[in-house]
Design a protein around this motif. Structure first.
Motif, PDB file in Angstrom:
ATOM      1  N   UNK A 183       7.924  -0.259 -10.274  1.00  0.00           N
ATOM      2  CA  UNK A 183       8.969   0.679  -9.742  1.00  0.00           C
ATOM      3  C   UNK A 183       8.382   2.008  -9.533  1.00  0.00           C
ATOM      4  N   UNK A 184       7.431   2.294 -10.507  1.00  0.00           N
ATOM      5  CA  UNK A 184       6.643   3.735 -10.365  1.00  0.00           C
ATOM      6  C   UNK A 184       5.792   3.412  -9.089  1.00  0.00           C
ATOM      7  N   UNK A 185       5.360   2.306  -8.546  1.00  0.00           N
ATOM      8  CA  UNK A 185       4.319   2.433  -7.476  1.00  0.00           C
ATOM      9  C   UNK A 185       5.459   2.471  -6.204  1.00  0.00           C
ATOM     10  N   UNK A 186       6.365   1.760  -6.166  1.00  0.00           N
ATOM     11  CA  UNK A 186       7.374   1.922  -5.245  1.00  0.00           C
ATOM     12  C   UNK A 186       7.972   3.224  -5.125  1.00  0.00           C
ATOM     13  N   UNK A 187       8.322   4.122  -6.154  1.00  0.00           N
ATOM     14  CA  UNK A 187       8.793   5.392  -6.102  1.00  0.00           C
ATOM     15  C   UNK A 187       7.552   6.277  -5.482  1.00  0.00           C
ATOM     16  N   UNK A 188       6.368   6.070  -6.054  1.00  0.00           N
ATOM     17  CA  UNK A 188       5.305   6.839  -5.490  1.00  0.00           C
ATOM     18  C   UNK A 188       5.177   6.603  -3.998  1.00  0.00           C
ATOM     19  N   UNK A 189       5.270   5.363  -3.528  1.00  0.00           N
ATOM     20  CA  UNK A 189       5.288   5.143  -2.040  1.00  0.00           C
ATOM     21  C   UNK A 189       6.249   5.794  -1.334  1.00  0.00           C
ATOM     22  N   UNK A 190       7.778   5.960  -1.906  1.00  0.00           N
ATOM     23  CA  UNK A 190       8.483   6.387  -1.255  1.00  0.00           C
ATOM     24  C   UNK A 190       8.569   8.115  -1.108  1.00  0.00           C
ATOM     25  N   UNK A 191       7.774   8.877  -2.258  1.00  0.00           N
ATOM     26  CA  UNK A 191       7.579  10.012  -2.341  1.00  0.00           C
ATOM     27  C   UNK A 191       6.494  10.598  -1.111  1.00  0.00           C
ATOM     28  N   UNK A 249       5.900   8.911   1.691  1.00  0.00           N
ATOM     29  CA  UNK A 249       6.644   8.537   2.921  1.00  0.00           C
ATOM     30  C   UNK A 249       7.412   9.898   3.181  1.00  0.00           C
ATOM     31  N   UNK A 250       8.214  10.265   2.137  1.00  0.00           N
ATOM     32  CA  UNK A 250       9.008  11.357   2.418  1.00  0.00           C
ATOM     33  C   UNK A 250       8.076  12.696   2.768  1.00  0.00           C
ATOM     34  N   UNK A 251       7.088  12.814   2.038  1.00  0.00           N
ATOM     35  CA  UNK A 251       6.310  13.928   2.227  1.00  0.00           C
ATOM     36  C   UNK A 251       5.624  14.041   3.406  1.00  0.00           C
ATOM     37  N   UNK A 252       5.068  12.738   3.989  1.00  0.00           N
ATOM     38  CA  UNK A 252       4.690  12.503   5.418  1.00  0.00           C
ATOM     39  C   UNK A 252       5.638  12.862   6.516  1.00  0.00           C
ATOM     40  N   UNK A 253       6.987  12.421   6.217  1.00  0.00           N
ATOM     41  CA  UNK A 253       7.756  12.703   7.365  1.00  0.00           C
ATOM     42  C   UNK A 253       8.087  14.218   7.468  1.00  0.00           C
ATOM     43  N   UNK A 254       8.161  14.804   6.445  1.00  0.00           N
ATOM     44  CA  UNK A 254       8.594  16.073   6.112  1.00  0.00           C
ATOM     45  C   UNK A 254       7.319  17.080   6.883  1.00  0.00           C
ATOM     46  N   UNK A 255       6.113  16.766   6.551  1.00  0.00           N
ATOM     47  CA  UNK A 255       5.132  17.613   7.139  1.00  0.00           C
ATOM     48  C   UNK A 255       4.983  17.105   8.768  1.00  0.00           C
ATOM     49  N   UNK A 280       2.397   9.446  10.888  1.00  0.00           N
ATOM     50  CA  UNK A 280       3.744   8.939  10.756  1.00  0.00           C
ATOM     51  C   UNK A 280       3.879   7.970  12.274  1.00  0.00           C
ATOM     52  N   UNK A 281       3.269   8.404  13.247  1.00  0.00           N
ATOM     53  CA  UNK A 281       3.446   7.656  14.583  1.00  0.00           C
ATOM     54  C   UNK A 281       2.662   6.010  14.360  1.00  0.00           C
ATOM     55  N   UNK A 282       1.635   6.287  13.880  1.00  0.00           N
ATOM     56  CA  UNK A 282       0.845   5.064  13.838  1.00  0.00           C
ATOM     57  C   UNK A 282       1.554   3.978  12.846  1.00  0.00           C
ATOM     58  N   UNK A 283       2.135   4.637  11.726  1.00  0.00           N
ATOM     59  CA  UNK A 283       2.816   3.572  10.595  1.00  0.00           C
ATOM     60  C   UNK A 283       4.043   3.308  11.372  1.00  0.00           C
ATOM     61  N   UNK A 284       4.676   4.093  12.034  1.00  0.00           N
ATOM     62  CA  UNK A 284       6.103   3.513  12.670  1.00  0.00           C
ATOM     63  C   UNK A 284       5.568   2.526  13.724  1.00  0.00           C
ATOM     64  N   UNK A 285       4.530   2.692  14.575  1.00  0.00           N
ATOM     65  CA  UNK A 285       4.211   1.820  15.687  1.00  0.00           C
ATOM     66  C   UNK A 285       3.888   0.464  15.085  1.00  0.00           C
ATOM     67  N   UNK A 286       3.237   0.259  13.994  1.00  0.00           N
ATOM     68  CA  UNK A 286       2.933  -1.049  13.528  1.00  0.00           C
ATOM     69  C   UNK A 286       3.879  -1.450  12.502  1.00  0.00           C
ATOM     70  N   UNK A 287       5.066  -0.687  12.294  1.00  0.00           N
ATOM     71  CA  UNK A 287       6.003  -1.334  11.530  1.00  0.00           C
ATOM     72  C   UNK A 287       7.062  -2.293  12.183  1.00  0.00           C
ATOM     73  N   UNK A 288       8.084  -2.874  11.570  1.00  0.00           N
ATOM     74  CA  UNK A 288       8.884  -3.992  12.368  1.00  0.00           C
ATOM     75  C   UNK A 288       9.505  -3.221  13.664  1.00  0.00           C
ATOM     76  N   UNK A 289       9.943  -2.113  13.351  1.00  0.00           N
ATOM     77  CA  UNK A 289      10.937  -1.237  14.318  1.00  0.00           C
ATOM     78  C   UNK A 289       9.826  -1.085  15.489  1.00  0.00           C
ATOM     79  N   UNK A 310      -2.462   4.160   6.634  1.00  0.00           N
ATOM     80  CA  UNK A 310      -1.374   3.130   6.611  1.00  0.00           C
ATOM     81  C   UNK A 310      -0.775   3.156   4.989  1.00  0.00           C
ATOM     82  N   UNK A 311       0.491   3.755   5.146  1.00  0.00           N
ATOM     83  CA  UNK A 311       1.307   3.894   3.816  1.00  0.00           C
ATOM     84  C   UNK A 311       2.494   3.256   3.691  1.00  0.00           C
ATOM     85  N   UNK A 312       2.842   2.738   4.848  1.00  0.00           N
ATOM     86  CA  UNK A 312       4.231   2.023   5.132  1.00  0.00           C
ATOM     87  C   UNK A 312       4.045   0.529   4.506  1.00  0.00           C
ATOM     88  N   UNK A 313       4.727   0.206   3.495  1.00  0.00           N
ATOM     89  CA  UNK A 313       4.778  -1.054   2.731  1.00  0.00           C
ATOM     90  C   UNK A 313       4.845  -2.301   3.774  1.00  0.00           C
TER      91      UNK A 313
END
Length: 378
Positions: free
Chosen positions: A29-37, A39-45, A303-312, A129-132
């Motif tokens: 849970x801590x690891x997932x929470x850190x990943x989310x943080x 990710x949110x930080x990357x999106x904001x930047x 952010x773009x590279x993570x999105x590009x390689x994501x499912x979406x 690459x930080x997107x799970x």
């Protein structure tokens, strides 16, 4: 050991197991929470930067696939510069020599992007690459990430289309069931009846790499094909398919599946054939992505590279290009010829964009030698 003692031991064991599982749960849970943080930080930047500059192929569908990022992140403008790989590389290298780092991300052919790496213009992809969804290599073909550069971390291969097999036949002239191997082509009745892309044509030598490097074919096969079979070499793929349909030739070697399918829809008596003995080639085409050093929008680029390689992102790629993503956790209905394009797990393939097949000079030298011999015989 008495029953009461046994029960006590079992209870202690269960308690220890529970504690370990509990702490593992908290850690996860801590690891997932850190990943989310993160990710949110990357999106904001990235949104603060407000834009990302991407250089890519001008091919149909590629631009639309790249622009699909805007639907997911509307606050980030895409500055897209499209063109042919050779033209874009000249532009980028000239800009960097002038001290202008204007590009963030490049999407395109492996050879072009590897050129950027060779001059030290790229940064490694894995740390970005930080997107799970992206980091989980189990979701990719062969359970791994593939890279086109020799260091294995700068030019990410996102696309992989199984090859065209042996090529296309005129069904009125050839019984496809009789050709189970490339070696079956070396028969007197097919001499002078084969047409193939000219290896001296721009970019064509790349499609010959499979024949040169495949352990079951190689220089021995190429020598016999070129010097014994009186092959006709041409530049225009459409013309070669027209010749095939008209019966001027029996087989169009290395014909693309889509060209054969289009000709069949026009009523021409053609069909694609595949080897049952040798491997099939996998081409990565324009489906590579790379991150530039010192780009003007580093967060938006990541952010773009993570999105590009994501499912979406890869669903968008498949939808607009008709090419197969190496992601295996997405549907393949939008792939143009999924029955042959999508590599099967455990199948026999050669991924021709791997760096060990990058050097085409030995192949070029052999081809020039064989064409010279063939000309003398003629």
């Amino acid at each position: 050991m008495r029953p009461r003692v046994q029960a006590s031991v079992i209870a202690r064991g269960c308690a220890i197991t529970f504690v370990l599982l509990f702490f593992s749960f908290l850690s996860t849970r801590s690891g997932l929470a850190q990943l989310q943080q993160d990710w949110d930080k990357l999106v904001a930047a990235a949104e603060k930067e407000g834009e990302v500059t991407i250089y890519g192929q001008a091919r149909a569908g590629v631009s639309k696939a790249i622009q699909a990022f805007s639907a997911a992140h509307p606050k980030i403008k895409i500055n897209f510069v499209g063109g042919q790989g050779a033209d874009l590389s000249k532009k980028i290298l000239a800009e960097r020599r002038a001290g202008k780092n204007l590009v963030d991300v490049s999407v395109g052919g492996g050879a072009t992007l590897v050129t950027y790496h060779k001059v030290g213009a790229l940064q490694p992809v894995p740390p970005a690459l930080i997107h799970p969804e992206v980091r989980d290599q189990a979701k990719w073909w062969s359970k791994k990430h593939f890279y086109a550069d020799s260091d294995g971390k700068y030019v990410f291969m996102a696309q992989g289309d199984a090859g065209s097999g042996i090529g296309a036949i005129n069904t009125n002239l050839v019984n496809g069931a009789e050709i189970k191997s490339w070696w079956d082509l070396l028969t007197p009745k097919l001499k002078g009846k084969l047409v193939m892309n000219d290896p001296k044509g721009i970019g064509n030598i790349g499609s010959w790499r499979f024949l040169f490097y495949d352990d079951d074919l190689g220089p021995k096969f190429l020598r016999r094909l070129v010097t014994e079979m009186d092959v006709t070499f041409a530049h225009d793929e459409r013309q070669m398919m027209d010749w095939l349909g008209a019966g001027k030739f029996n087989i169009n070697l290395l014909a693309k599946v889509e060209n054969t399918d289009n000709a069949k829809k026009q009523g021409l008596p053609v069909a694609q054939i595949f080897s049952e003995k040798e491997a099939d080639a996998i081409s990565t085409g324009s489906g590579h992505v790379a991150l530039f050093k010192d780009g003007p929008h580093p967060s938006a680029a990541q952010l773009y590279v993570n999105w590009f390689l994501s499912r979406e992102g890869q669903l968008a790629w498949q939808k607009h290009t008709g090419r197969n993503s190496f992601r295996t956790d997405i549907p393949k209905d939008m792939v143009g010829y999924k029955e042959v394009q999508v590599p099967k797990e455990g199948g026999k393939y050669m991924l021709t964009s791997l760096p060990k097949y990058d050097d085409v000079e030995p192949l070029r030298k052999l081809v020039n030698e064989l064409l010279g011999e063939s000309k003398k015989k003629g």
